[in-house]
Design an enzyme around this catalytic site. Structure first.
Site, PDB file in Angstrom:
ATOM      1  N   ASP A   9       0.929  -1.157  -0.019  1.00  0.00           N
ATOM      2  CA  ASP A   9      -0.002   0.068  -0.136  1.00  0.00           C
ATOM      3  C   ASP A   9       0.888   1.359   0.027  1.00  0.00           C
ATOM      4  O   ASP A   9       0.559   2.258  -0.644  1.00  0.00           O
ATOM      5  CB  ASP A   9      -0.975  -0.068   1.287  1.00  0.00           C
ATOM      6  CG  ASP A   9      -1.796   1.232   1.261  1.00  0.00           C
ATOM      7  OD1 ASP A   9      -2.641   1.499   0.344  1.00  0.00           O
ATOM      8  OD2 ASP A   9      -1.561   1.975   2.205  1.00  0.00           O
ATOM      9  N   LYS A  13       1.237   4.425  -3.094  1.00  0.00           N
ATOM     10  CA  LYS A  13       1.016   5.804  -2.602  1.00  0.00           C
ATOM     11  C   LYS A  13       2.477   6.513  -2.928  1.00  0.00           C
ATOM     12  O   LYS A  13       2.289   7.639  -3.604  1.00  0.00           O
ATOM     13  CB  LYS A  13       0.862   5.982  -1.207  1.00  0.00           C
ATOM     14  CG  LYS A  13      -0.387   5.555  -0.797  1.00  0.00           C
ATOM     15  CD  LYS A  13      -0.952   5.610   0.799  1.00  0.00           C
ATOM     16  CE  LYS A  13      -2.036   4.943   1.293  1.00  0.00           C
ATOM     17  NZ  LYS A  13      -2.114   5.111   2.660  1.00  0.00           N
ATOM     18  N   GLY A  41     -10.006   5.324   6.945  1.00  0.00           N
ATOM     19  CA  GLY A  41     -11.116   5.433   7.673  1.00  0.00           C
ATOM     20  C   GLY A  41     -12.017   6.113   6.809  1.00  0.00           C
ATOM     21  O   GLY A  41     -12.112   6.855   5.816  1.00  0.00           O
TER      22      GLY A  41
END
Length: 240
Positions: A3, A7, A104
């Site tokens: 991940d 990014k 989130g």
């Protein structure tokens, strides 16, 4: 680390105007990090963080993701949970640090709405800024830097048989590869079996990755190592 790597590839393209090259990132995850490493880092005044680093060098652009030791009193050492931090080193403004939620429901919803707004602004006739600051067709080809050209400090943990002269031999191999040691210590428990392997921990001053790997290969040839050595890079950023 996958991940973080994806990014990083996007941030690299934004920073340097190059085509995305996620498959060219040097990637190490946290699988090999042990509780012993975490404790040793704490004793030395560091915390272990998974960092993604992109840097333009003379040989190309270096992209790497790996566990890194950072001083415990730096901002990035305090980044926990779903919080992310992005540090930028620029030619005019110096070092910048941005910290905020990276996961989130609210953070994801905000990012999705931002993407939708960008798509809406890119309709025919509307003026907009391309996602990477320039049209995709204008992005430069990615040139991968030599990973082993990276220089910095290193934490090295070795498990060795309890034999006279091992300590000095390890130091000798470091010196032969022009590696200056900041500290070298032996960790052992007072109640440990004398026949059990002993742990040697080294912290180096700034050196090249190639030199560290070469020294490790030489030490492996001596026959006193037990298991694989642990090597963790150390970053001492000014503003992080």
């Amino acid at each position: 680390g996958n991940d973080t790597a994806h990014k990083l590839s996007l941030l690299t393209s934004l920073a340097f105007g190059t085509a995305i090259a996620a498959d060219d990132i040097y990637l190490e995850g946290i699988t090999n990090i042990s509780i012993e490493d975490i404790q040793a880092a704490s004793d030395l005044g560091y915390r272990i963080k998974l960092l993604g680093v992109a840097q333009r060098t003379d040989s190309g652009i270096e992209q790497r993701v790996h566990p890194t030791m950072v001083p415990h009193d730096t901002v990035i050492a305090q980044v926990d949970g779903v919080t992310n931090a992005v540090a930028i080193e620029s030619d005019i403004l110096g070092e910048l640090l941005m910290v905020g939620p990276g996961a989130g429901g609210d953070a994801t919803a905000s990012a999705v709405l931002g993407d939708i707004a960008d798509i809406a602004k890119s309709r025919p006739g509307a003026q907009h800024v391309p996602a990477f600051g320039r049209p995709a067709k204008a992005l430069l080809p990615y040139k991968r830097a030599r990973m082993q050209s990276h220089e910095g400090g290193y934490f090295i943990r070795l498990k060795v048989v309890d034999r006279t002269g091992v300590f000095a031999n390890v130091a000798k191999h470091m010196a032969e590869n022009d590696i200056s040691l900041e500290s070298i210590m032996q960790h052992s428990k007072h109640y440990a079996d004398p026949a059990e392997p002993k742990t040697i921990i080294l912290v180096t001053h700034a050196t090249s990755e190639a030199s560290v790997r070469k020294a490790i290969v030489s030490i492996k040839g001596e026959g006193y190592l037990v298991g694989e050595p642990q090597v963790i890079r150390i970053e001492r950023p000014k503003a992080w």
